[in-house]
Design a protein around this motif. Structure first.
Motif, PDB file in Angstrom:
ATOM      1  N   UNK A 202      10.657   8.379 -13.822  1.00  0.00           N
ATOM      2  CA  UNK A 202       9.840   8.188 -15.023  1.00  0.00           C
ATOM      3  C   UNK A 202       9.330   6.755 -15.120  1.00  0.00           C
ATOM      4  N   UNK A 203      10.185   5.791 -14.779  1.00  0.00           N
ATOM      5  CA  UNK A 203       9.773   4.389 -14.798  1.00  0.00           C
ATOM      6  C   UNK A 203       8.781   4.107 -13.682  1.00  0.00           C
ATOM      7  N   UNK A 204       9.039   4.627 -12.498  1.00  0.00           N
ATOM      8  CA  UNK A 204       8.154   4.398 -11.364  1.00  0.00           C
ATOM      9  C   UNK A 204       6.739   4.901 -11.640  1.00  0.00           C
ATOM     10  N   UNK A 205       6.627   6.007 -12.370  1.00  0.00           N
ATOM     11  CA  UNK A 205       5.312   6.565 -12.674  1.00  0.00           C
ATOM     12  C   UNK A 205       4.497   5.670 -13.599  1.00  0.00           C
ATOM     13  N   UNK A 206       5.159   4.731 -14.274  1.00  0.00           N
ATOM     14  CA  UNK A 206       4.439   3.819 -15.157  1.00  0.00           C
ATOM     15  C   UNK A 206       3.604   2.797 -14.389  1.00  0.00           C
ATOM     16  N   UNK A 207       3.954   2.550 -13.132  1.00  0.00           N
ATOM     17  CA  UNK A 207       3.265   1.549 -12.319  1.00  0.00           C
ATOM     18  C   UNK A 207       2.140   2.232 -11.548  1.00  0.00           C
ATOM     19  N   UNK A 208       0.899   1.939 -11.910  1.00  0.00           N
ATOM     20  CA  UNK A 208      -0.234   2.526 -11.205  1.00  0.00           C
ATOM     21  C   UNK A 208      -0.519   1.696  -9.960  1.00  0.00           C
ATOM     22  N   UNK A 209      -0.874   2.379  -8.856  1.00  0.00           N
ATOM     23  CA  UNK A 209      -1.111   1.696  -7.582  1.00  0.00           C
ATOM     24  C   UNK A 209      -2.443   2.168  -6.991  1.00  0.00           C
ATOM     25  N   UNK A 210      -3.082   1.263  -6.290  1.00  0.00           N
ATOM     26  CA  UNK A 210      -4.293   1.596  -5.542  1.00  0.00           C
ATOM     27  C   UNK A 210      -4.248   0.888  -4.209  1.00  0.00           C
ATOM     28  N   UNK A 211      -4.539   1.628  -3.141  1.00  0.00           N
ATOM     29  CA  UNK A 211      -4.661   1.056  -1.804  1.00  0.00           C
ATOM     30  C   UNK A 211      -6.024   1.418  -1.246  1.00  0.00           C
ATOM     31  N   UNK A 212      -6.673   0.453  -0.615  1.00  0.00           N
ATOM     32  CA  UNK A 212      -7.969   0.709   0.008  1.00  0.00           C
ATOM     33  C   UNK A 212      -7.840   1.659   1.195  1.00  0.00           C
ATOM     34  N   UNK A 213      -6.623   1.855   1.702  1.00  0.00           N
ATOM     35  CA  UNK A 213      -6.381   2.764   2.820  1.00  0.00           C
ATOM     36  C   UNK A 213      -6.104   4.193   2.359  1.00  0.00           C
ATOM     37  N   UNK A 214      -6.034   4.403   1.039  1.00  0.00           N
ATOM     38  CA  UNK A 214      -5.689   5.727   0.533  1.00  0.00           C
ATOM     39  C   UNK A 214      -4.188   5.893   0.388  1.00  0.00           C
ATOM     40  N   UNK A 215      -3.775   7.092   0.035  1.00  0.00           N
ATOM     41  CA  UNK A 215      -2.366   7.338  -0.289  1.00  0.00           C
ATOM     42  C   UNK A 215      -1.666   8.247   0.730  1.00  0.00           C
ATOM     43  N   UNK A 216      -2.287   8.469   1.874  1.00  0.00           N
ATOM     44  CA  UNK A 216      -1.712   9.367   2.862  1.00  0.00           C
ATOM     45  C   UNK A 216      -0.716   8.654   3.776  1.00  0.00           C
ATOM     46  N   UNK A 217       0.251   9.410   4.261  1.00  0.00           N
ATOM     47  CA  UNK A 217       1.214   8.898   5.234  1.00  0.00           C
ATOM     48  C   UNK A 217       0.483   8.482   6.508  1.00  0.00           C
ATOM     49  N   UNK A 218       0.925   7.381   7.117  1.00  0.00           N
ATOM     50  CA  UNK A 218       0.346   6.896   8.364  1.00  0.00           C
ATOM     51  C   UNK A 218       1.460   6.523   9.334  1.00  0.00           C
ATOM     52  N   UNK A 219       1.428   7.147  10.513  1.00  0.00           N
ATOM     53  CA  UNK A 219       2.316   6.705  11.569  1.00  0.00           C
ATOM     54  C   UNK A 219       1.812   5.369  12.102  1.00  0.00           C
ATOM     55  N   UNK A 220       2.596   4.750  12.951  1.00  0.00           N
ATOM     56  CA  UNK A 220       2.253   3.433  13.483  1.00  0.00           C
ATOM     57  C   UNK A 220       0.879   3.467  14.149  1.00  0.00           C
ATOM     58  N   UNK A 221      -0.006   2.557  13.720  1.00  0.00           N
ATOM     59  CA  UNK A 221      -1.351   2.467  14.273  1.00  0.00           C
ATOM     60  C   UNK A 221      -1.664   1.024  14.645  1.00  0.00           C
ATOM     61  N   UNK A 222      -2.236   0.845  15.819  1.00  0.00           N
ATOM     62  CA  UNK A 222      -2.660  -0.472  16.274  1.00  0.00           C
ATOM     63  C   UNK A 222      -4.165  -0.606  16.076  1.00  0.00           C
ATOM     64  N   UNK A 223      -4.620  -1.826  15.796  1.00  0.00           N
ATOM     65  CA  UNK A 223      -6.042  -2.046  15.607  1.00  0.00           C
ATOM     66  C   UNK A 223      -6.300  -3.326  14.833  1.00  0.00           C
ATOM     67  N   UNK A 224      -7.459  -3.373  14.208  1.00  0.00           N
ATOM     68  CA  UNK A 224      -7.855  -4.516  13.393  1.00  0.00           C
ATOM     69  C   UNK A 224      -8.025  -4.008  11.965  1.00  0.00           C
TER      70      UNK A 224
END
Length: 221
Positions: free
Chosen positions: A127-149
């Motif tokens: 319930x407390x965690x849901x109070x914190x809104x988050x935004x990522x420019x990469x989206x909210x999907x799971x990502x395995x290890x990725x190499x790049x820039x």
């Protein structure tokens, strides 16, 4: 070092995604997270910076990162996000052993903890965690290890109600202590950067004696 001045804004964002544009509007400056305290063992240094403001009832936190590897395997809040591409904010209301650790990976998965001694660890409820809104420019999907820039951003909208072991009703005029970090334990190039320097032999962010001062302004810009 001069305390970090956290400006008060007269505009309340409705969600974390609005934070970057709002901080641009108010001219809030970027601050580097560039202390490589354990460079001999972990020489890689991604480019990382943060900026922060508040509205009295909310902290507005924005990170900007450039790195050569990303990972977002922790899918549930309070999982080990520090093993992913992770930005962290540790916050201490007053001097002493007690502090919060607010950690978020590049997919917006959050860990919110509280410690009042080295052996005591409390986690925020769902319930407390849901109070914190988050935004990522990469989206909210799971990502395995990725190499790049990779160039990505992360924003957090943190209400005072999320400080679940405190009685803070308003941030105006608050003098506190904090540190900001970037890490990635399980990346191909692990790293441990901080805003304020840390004088320990091995990587350890849970050292409030090395936090820096911060002051939340009372009056709006």
């Amino acid at each position: 070092m001069e305390p970090l001045q956290i400006n008060k804004l007269g505009t309340q964002p409705t969600c974390a995604q609005e934070i970057p544009a709002l901080l641009d509007q108010y001219g809030i400056k970027w601050i580097p997270i560039a202390e490589n305290n354990w460079a001999e063992s972990f020489p890689y240094e991604p480019s990382v910076s943060f900026r922060m403001a508040h509205t009295g009832q909310h902290m507005l936190l924005h990170y900007k990162i450039e790195e050569t590897c990303i990972r977002a395997v922790a899918e549930k809040d309070n999982d080990k996000v520090c093993e992913d591409s992770c930005c962290e904010f540790f916050f201490q209301q007053q001097e002493g052993p007690s502090y919060y650790n607010i950690e978020c990976n590049c997919a917006g998965t959050l860990l919110l903890g509280f410690r009042d001694n080295p052996l005591s660890r409390k986690r925020a409820t769902p319930e407390i965690l849901q109070l914190v809104d988050r935004w990522s420019s990469l989206g909210r999907e799971k990502r395995l290890l990725q190499e790049g820039d990779f160039h990505w951003q992360l924003a957090l909208l943190i209400p005072v109600a999320a400080l679940f072991q405190s009685n803070i009703s308003c941030l105006d005029g608050l003098h506190a202590r904090c540190n900001f970090y970037k890490c990635g334990d399980q990346l191909s190039r692990p790293h441990y950067l901080s805003w304020q320097p840390i004088r320990t032999d091995k990587p350890n962010f849970h050292v409030p004696q090395f936090f820096g001062e911060c002051r939340f302004e009372e009056h709006c810009l």
